[in-house]
Design an enzyme around this catalytic site. Structure first.
Site, short mmCIF file in Angstrom:
data_model
loop_
_atom_site.label_atom_id
_atom_site.label_comp_id
_atom_site.label_asym_id
_atom_site.label_seq_id
_atom_site.Cartn_x
_atom_site.Cartn_y
_atom_site.Cartn_z
N GLU A 170 43.33 -3.72 -13.68
CA GLU A 170 43.18 -3.06 -12.43
C GLU A 170 42.92 -3.73 -11.25
O GLU A 170 42.50 -5.01 -11.23
CB GLU A 170 41.69 -2.61 -12.61
CG GLU A 170 41.66 -1.14 -13.43
CD GLU A 170 40.02 -0.77 -13.43
OE1 GLU A 170 39.56 -0.42 -14.31
OE2 GLU A 170 39.28 -0.79 -12.31
N CYS A 203 41.11 -6.36 -4.22
CA CYS A 203 40.08 -6.66 -5.25
C CYS A 203 40.75 -6.94 -6.63
O CYS A 203 41.56 -6.14 -7.17
CB CYS A 203 39.11 -5.68 -5.47
SG CYS A 203 37.90 -5.61 -6.64
N CYS A 244 35.53 -8.25 -20.03
CA CYS A 244 34.63 -9.07 -19.61
C CYS A 244 33.70 -9.45 -20.77
O CYS A 244 33.43 -8.56 -21.80
CB CYS A 244 34.09 -8.62 -18.30
SG CYS A 244 32.58 -9.65 -17.66
N CYS A 267 26.96 -6.94 -18.78
CA CYS A 267 25.89 -6.34 -17.86
C CYS A 267 25.90 -4.73 -18.15
O CYS A 267 26.62 -4.18 -18.40
CB CYS A 267 26.49 -6.45 -16.40
SG CYS A 267 26.60 -8.10 -15.83
N CYS A 325 27.83 -1.93 -16.33
CA CYS A 325 29.25 -2.16 -15.79
C CYS A 325 30.24 -1.40 -16.72
O CYS A 325 29.98 -1.35 -18.12
CB CYS A 325 29.46 -3.63 -15.97
SG CYS A 325 31.40 -3.94 -15.38
N SER A 382 33.10 -13.54 -6.64
CA SER A 382 31.95 -12.95 -7.37
C SER A 382 31.45 -13.38 -8.72
O SER A 382 32.37 -13.30 -9.44
CB SER A 382 32.11 -11.54 -7.26
OG SER A 382 30.88 -10.80 -7.60
N LEU A 409 23.07 -10.30 -7.98
CA LEU A 409 21.70 -10.58 -8.23
C LEU A 409 21.25 -9.21 -8.84
O LEU A 409 20.75 -9.68 -9.99
CB LEU A 409 21.14 -10.73 -6.80
CG LEU A 409 19.72 -11.73 -6.85
CD1 LEU A 409 19.79 -12.78 -7.45
CD2 LEU A 409 19.06 -11.55 -5.50
N CYS A 420 34.38 -1.29 -10.92
CA CYS A 420 34.48 -2.03 -11.91
C CYS A 420 35.06 -1.68 -13.18
O CYS A 420 33.99 -1.06 -13.92
CB CYS A 420 33.48 -3.23 -11.91
SG CYS A 420 33.88 -4.74 -12.79
N1 SAH Z 1 31.62 -10.52 -13.14
C1 SAH Z 1 31.69 -10.78 -11.62
C2 SAH Z 1 32.58 -10.00 -10.68
C3 SAH Z 1 33.14 -8.74 -11.47
S1 SAH Z 1 31.89 -7.30 -11.16
C4 SAH Z 1 30.38 -10.37 -10.97
O1 SAH Z 1 29.57 -10.16 -11.94
O2 SAH Z 1 30.09 -10.74 -9.94
C5 SAH Z 1 32.00 -7.07 -9.41
C6 SAH Z 1 30.75 -6.67 -8.78
O3 SAH Z 1 30.64 -4.87 -9.06
C7 SAH Z 1 29.48 -6.98 -9.25
O4 SAH Z 1 28.56 -7.32 -8.26
C8 SAH Z 1 28.96 -6.24 -10.37
O5 SAH Z 1 27.73 -6.64 -10.60
C9 SAH Z 1 29.23 -4.93 -9.71
N2 SAH Z 1 29.08 -3.65 -10.45
C10 SAH Z 1 29.72 -3.61 -11.80
N3 SAH Z 1 29.60 -2.42 -12.15
C11 SAH Z 1 28.97 -1.56 -11.17
C12 SAH Z 1 28.57 -0.28 -10.97
N4 SAH Z 1 28.71 0.57 -12.06
N5 SAH Z 1 27.97 0.02 -9.81
C13 SAH Z 1 27.89 -0.85 -8.85
N6 SAH Z 1 28.20 -2.06 -9.04
C14 SAH Z 1 28.84 -2.72 -10.13
#
Ligand code: SAH
Length: 342
Positions: free
Chosen positions: A91, A104, A111, A115, A118, A190, A214, A332
């Site tokens: 994507e 982006c 991944c 998290c 995500c 990021s 964070l 994401c």
């Molecule tokens: N792995 C990297 C970059 C990809 S995620 C990272 O963690 O920074 C890009 C951003 O989207 C990150 O800040 C991530 O925490 C956020 N993100 C992922 N899923 C999300 C969601 N459901 N709602 C809001 N932000 C989200």
């Protein structure tokens, strides 16, 4: 076969020397690919037919095919699903701001970070993208929309710091004035917080912006949302950020996705002020995007604004990120996840 887009200019020159060609030929090819954005060696008309043949025999160009393209009329965001030519899909999101186009990009197919909020979590990790596969996202979108992109954020699928070498190399390609020529200050990486790689990036002399996902202000909460925090805790992460700023003079951007009754309390805002005290920082507040069957709900707008106001009143610059593309699953991994299920 080797992908010609995997090489930065210096590496391409070395490739050419090994082929018995002059380094300036490599520079011509580099310009054709990244300045003229041609898709075939045959379009490189200042190269001899013989050299074009040699290139065709040794390298592929890897031009992406668009599998899906979704557009939001209201804000101009376009989401692409590309076929990376091995049966996998990635994507890329194009966003339009008043100051230009921002893209982006994804850095991996899937991944490993896990998290909890995500959309990529729960889907198998496939592999990292090569530098050419990262850069091609930008070329394919510029060509498709006939535009020039001015900002690149590594916030698509994947953890850029888990594909460190290819991401840094992709930045060097994108940054090169002889090609795409996007300034490092217009490129953001990021990360969920792979601490040793933050120290390493600080030494690269690239000057890109570092964004830290964070999302929480205590180790307990952060570990419950992001398993990476069990490996590198908040203290270690923030120390690495301070080092990054000391070495690069760059302000760090902290991403904080607000989830209702989870991390959106004023007590969280208070702790955040303490954590970031004295740092050159900016906080990006993101209303969390609820994923299918996800345990986190979006915070009410009122909480988000209170959170922002508290930070701003206590010396931390905080803004609420515009929810671009929410109605096309621009968060994401959401489009890829849907596509895998179709
Ligand atoms: N792995 C990297 C970059 C990809 S995620 C990272 O963690 O920074 C890009 C951003 O989207 C990150 O800040 C991530 O925490 C956020 N993100 C992922 N899923 C999300 C969601 N459901 N709602 C809001 N932000 C989200």
């Amino acid at each position: 076969m080797k992908n010609i887009k995997d090489y930065n200019l210096e590496e391409l020159k070395q490739e050419f020397v090994q082929m018995g060609e002059k380094p300036f030929r490599a520079e011509q090819v580099f310009r054709w690919i990244y300045k003229e954005e041609v898709k075939k060696f045959d379009e490189m008309t200042n190269l001899s037919l013989e050299l074009r043949e040699k290139l065709k025999q040794n390298y592929k160009m890897c031009n992406y095919k668009i599998l899906k393209k979704k557009q939001v009329a209201s804000d101009g965001t376009i989401k692409y699903l590309f076929d990376v030519l091995d049966g996998n899909a990635i994507e890329t999101v194009l966003m339009k701001y008043h100051h230009g186009y921002s893209i982006c990009v994804s850095s991996q197919i899937g991944c490993k970070m896990g998290c909890k909020f995500c959309a990529s979590t729960g889907i198998a990790f496939v592999r990292s993208l090569s530098s050419g596969e990262i850069v091609e996202q930008l070329l394919a979108v510029e060509q498709d929309e006939n535009i020039k992109i001015s900002n690149v954020v590594f916030m698509g699928i994947g953890e850029p710091m888990d594909n460190y070498d290819n991401v840094v190399n992709a930045i060097r390609i994108i940054n090169n004035p002889k090609g795409i020529n996007i300034g490092a200050r217009h490129i953001s990486v990021s990360t969920s917080g792979i601490v040793p790689r933050i120290y390493q990036l600080a030494e690269e002399n690239i000057q890109c912006t570092l964004s830290i996902s964070l999302h929480a202000t205590t180790d307990e909460k952060r570990s419950s949302m992001m398993p990476v925090n069990n490996r590198y805790n908040l203290e270690e992460l923030l120390q690495a950020c301070k080092d990054y700023t000391a070495k690069t003079n760059r302000r760090i951007s902290f991403e904080y996705a607000l989830a209702k009754d989870n991390n959106d309390n004023i007590e969280d805002a208070k702790r955040l002020v303490k954590l970031l005290h004295g740092m050159l920082a900016h906080v990006n507040l993101i209303p969390i995007n609820k994923i299918e069957n996800g345990q986190f709900d979006k915070s009410p707008n009122e909480n988000i604004m209170k959170f922002r106001d508290y930070l701003n009143e206590h010396g931390i610059v905080a803004t609420i990120r515009r929810e671009l593309g929410a109605d096309i699953d621009a968060a994401c991994g959401q489009l890829r996840r849907k596509n895998l299920k179709d």
